[in-house]
Design a protein around this motif. Structure first.
Motif, mmCIF file in Angstrom:
data_model
loop_
_atom_site.group_PDB
_atom_site.id
_atom_site.type_symbol
_atom_site.label_atom_id
_atom_site.label_comp_id
_atom_site.label_asym_id
_atom_site.label_seq_id
_atom_site.Cartn_x
_atom_site.Cartn_y
_atom_site.Cartn_z
ATOM 1 N N VAL A 105 48.192 40.326 -17.195
ATOM 2 C CA VAL A 105 47.149 40.422 -16.187
ATOM 3 C C VAL A 105 47.433 38.964 -15.662
ATOM 4 N N VAL A 106 46.702 39.029 -13.854
ATOM 5 C CA VAL A 106 46.793 37.936 -13.536
ATOM 6 C C VAL A 106 45.225 37.802 -12.517
ATOM 7 N N ILE A 107 44.647 36.709 -13.444
ATOM 8 C CA ILE A 107 42.618 36.575 -11.974
ATOM 9 C C ILE A 107 42.869 36.248 -11.678
ATOM 10 N N TYR A 108 42.044 37.662 -10.113
ATOM 11 C CA TYR A 108 42.049 36.755 -8.271
ATOM 12 C C TYR A 108 40.755 36.017 -8.327
ATOM 13 N N SER A 109 40.825 34.719 -8.497
ATOM 14 C CA SER A 109 39.144 34.394 -7.932
ATOM 15 C C SER A 109 38.823 33.528 -6.021
ATOM 16 N N ARG A 110 38.215 34.557 -6.408
ATOM 17 C CA ARG A 110 37.529 34.676 -4.786
ATOM 18 C C ARG A 110 36.304 35.557 -4.860
ATOM 19 N N ALA A 111 35.344 35.587 -3.435
ATOM 20 C CA ALA A 111 34.062 35.839 -3.192
ATOM 21 C C ALA A 111 33.252 36.206 -4.264
ATOM 22 N N ASN A 112 33.079 37.069 -5.048
ATOM 23 C CA ASN A 112 31.732 37.052 -6.270
ATOM 24 C C ASN A 112 32.054 37.384 -7.634
ATOM 25 N N ALA A 113 33.694 36.320 -7.060
ATOM 26 C CA ALA A 113 34.163 36.465 -8.606
ATOM 27 C C ALA A 113 35.038 34.815 -9.153
ATOM 28 N N VAL A 114 34.225 34.588 -8.822
ATOM 29 C CA VAL A 114 34.881 32.989 -8.746
ATOM 30 C C VAL A 114 34.884 32.209 -10.006
ATOM 31 N N TYR A 115 35.522 31.842 -10.470
ATOM 32 C CA TYR A 115 35.665 31.453 -12.193
ATOM 33 C C TYR A 115 35.918 29.682 -11.941
ATOM 34 N N SER A 116 34.921 29.884 -13.272
ATOM 35 C CA SER A 116 34.835 28.442 -13.572
ATOM 36 C C SER A 116 35.909 27.814 -14.670
ATOM 37 N N ASP A 131 35.916 25.827 -17.304
ATOM 38 C CA ASP A 131 35.659 26.439 -18.899
ATOM 39 C C ASP A 131 35.565 28.034 -18.339
ATOM 40 N N THR A 132 35.306 28.796 -17.881
ATOM 41 C CA THR A 132 35.514 30.124 -18.412
ATOM 42 C C THR A 132 37.063 30.207 -18.069
ATOM 43 N N VAL A 133 37.798 30.120 -17.452
ATOM 44 C CA VAL A 133 39.428 30.160 -17.666
ATOM 45 C C VAL A 133 40.154 29.644 -18.391
ATOM 46 N N ALA A 134 39.436 28.425 -18.926
ATOM 47 C CA ALA A 134 39.564 28.196 -20.301
ATOM 48 C C ALA A 134 39.255 29.340 -22.153
ATOM 49 N N ARG A 135 38.252 29.873 -21.280
ATOM 50 C CA ARG A 135 37.988 30.574 -22.217
ATOM 51 C C ARG A 135 39.346 31.636 -22.318
ATOM 52 N N LEU A 136 39.090 32.159 -21.629
ATOM 53 C CA LEU A 136 40.046 33.518 -21.618
ATOM 54 C C LEU A 136 41.259 33.372 -21.590
ATOM 55 N N ALA A 137 42.013 31.473 -21.418
ATOM 56 C CA ALA A 137 42.810 31.545 -21.108
ATOM 57 C C ALA A 137 43.185 31.916 -23.663
ATOM 58 N N ASP A 138 42.148 31.209 -23.733
ATOM 59 C CA ASP A 138 42.444 31.182 -25.657
ATOM 60 C C ASP A 138 41.504 32.415 -25.612
ATOM 61 N N THR A 155 38.529 22.664 -8.602
ATOM 62 C CA THR A 155 38.706 23.724 -9.959
ATOM 63 C C THR A 155 39.921 23.859 -10.094
ATOM 64 N N VAL A 156 40.297 24.145 -9.181
ATOM 65 C CA VAL A 156 42.020 24.219 -9.316
ATOM 66 C C VAL A 156 42.457 22.969 -9.845
ATOM 67 N N THR A 157 42.323 21.875 -9.831
ATOM 68 C CA THR A 157 42.494 20.296 -10.197
ATOM 69 C C THR A 157 42.493 20.963 -12.266
ATOM 70 N N ARG A 158 40.809 20.897 -12.014
ATOM 71 C CA ARG A 158 41.073 20.627 -13.298
ATOM 72 C C ARG A 158 40.787 22.157 -14.595
ATOM 73 N N ILE A 159 41.518 23.372 -14.403
ATOM 74 C CA ILE A 159 42.571 24.853 -14.108
ATOM 75 C C ILE A 159 42.965 24.100 -14.918
ATOM 76 N N HIS A 160 44.533 23.359 -13.693
ATOM 77 C CA HIS A 160 45.966 23.164 -14.362
ATOM 78 C C HIS A 160 45.505 21.704 -15.192
ATOM 79 N N ALA A 161 44.628 20.897 -15.298
ATOM 80 C CA ALA A 161 44.954 20.217 -16.033
ATOM 81 C C ALA A 161 44.452 20.442 -17.830
ATOM 82 N N ARG A 162 43.832 20.840 -17.835
ATOM 83 C CA ARG A 162 43.353 21.218 -19.710
ATOM 84 C C ARG A 162 44.527 22.433 -19.911
#
Length: 308
Positions: free
Chosen positions: A141-152, A154-161, A178-185
């Motif tokens: 599954v690939v999540i698409y962050s846009r419109a009314n589903a913009v993932y933080s 922290d949320t992406v890290a939770r979902l990856a776990d 946000t992209v930088t923070r997600i990739h760094a984590r």
């Protein structure tokens, strides 16, 4: 049965250019399956790392669930065996789960999860939405962050776990922080996909953030140009990227920006201009005006006079 495990799919789609094939409609706006299959065969001759069937450029929002399954089934049957097909899921959580089940029946290799329909939701609700869909499918599954589903981040890290089959994050917002923070984590736990309209415009700076691929709408009608551009980005050939942006991509976006919905309509217009018509767009979208189509055709002729 899918040809790729979630991990294999993540690596595959991160290794090259992606695209959203348009969905072909007849004059009466019915799905033209024969023309669609022929087009997937044509695109399959080029080196795409994956195709998103019935995605945003494929007018997912205007297709019925039955039509989505037909489109995905046709794409799976027509694409080369080594080209992954990702199917859409969206709307409410229960409906998205039904789309995911249909994707498995159709033989898709993965899911692109679009934002929920209409309503806004907080991060906890978005996380539960993704977790519920991931639990219902064995596909990546690939999540698409846009419109009314913009993932933080922290949320992406939770979902990856919590979701082993979550394989990708597609950015349709353009929030570099946000992209930088997600990739760094998360590093290479996920595949990062550029998903802004006409993603070529942002491809080179996004590469520095770990976004190794993007979905190219231009690939639909100028596949060789799109692949040349992608190679220039990956090889950090700044001068070539700038030249192609100046010669085609930026003038193309000027036409695209003239009317809401043109981001899809202009792709079908490009198909017409290059001798591969895909029919009209469905309402609520509208086709390019004759004047805009003429301008697009002249622009395409400048970079590829013989079409494709």
């Amino acid at each position: 049965m899918t040809r790729f495990t979630p991990a294999e799919l993540g690596r595959r789609i991160g290794s090259g250019l992606l695209s959203f094939p348009v969905t072909h409609f007849a004059a009466d706006l019915s799905f033209d399956e024969d023309a669609y299959r022929e087009n997937i065969v044509r695109l399959g001759k080029y080196d795409a790392a994956g195709l998103f069937a019935a995605g945003g450029t494929g007018e997912f929002f205007s297709l019925t669930p039955t039509e989505v399954e037909r489109v995905v089934t046709a794409a799976v049957a027509s694409a080369p065996d080594d080209t992954p097909i990702l199917a859409p899921a969206g709307y409410g959580t229960a409906t998205a789960a039904e789309f995911a089940a249909a994707a498995e029946r159709a033989g898709a290799d993965g899911i692109l999860l679009f934002p929920p329909y209409l309503t806004e939701a907080g991060q906890e609700g978005l996380a539960r939405h993704v977790e519920a869909v991931c639990r219902t499918t064995s596909l990546g599954v690939v999540i698409y962050s846009r419109a009314n589903a913009v993932y933080s981040a922290d949320t992406v890290a939770r979902l990856a776990d919590s979701c082993p089959n979550l394989i990708g994050y597609k950015d349709g917002v353009g929030d570099i922080d946000t992209v930088t923070r997600i990739h760094a984590r998360l590093g290479d736990r996920l595949t990062y996909i550029g998903g802004l309209p006409t993603a070529e415009t942002y491809a080179l700076p996004y590469l520095q953030l770990g976004v190794t691929t993007y979905s190219s709408a231009i690939f639909n009608f100028l596949p060789e140009f799109a692949l040349d551009f992608y190679r220039a980005v990956r090889e950090l050939r700044q001068a070539d990227v700038t030249r192609m942006l100046t010669d085609f991509v930026l003038p193309y976006t000027e036409i695209r920006n003239r009317q809401a919905g043109y981001a899809v309509s202009i792709v079908k217009a490009g198909m017409t201009a290059t001798g591969h018509p895909a029919g009209p767009v469905r309402p609520p979208l509208t086709d390019l005006s004759p004047q805009d189509l003429d301008e697009l055709t002249a622009l395409i002729d400048k970079v590829h006079p013989s079409g494709i």
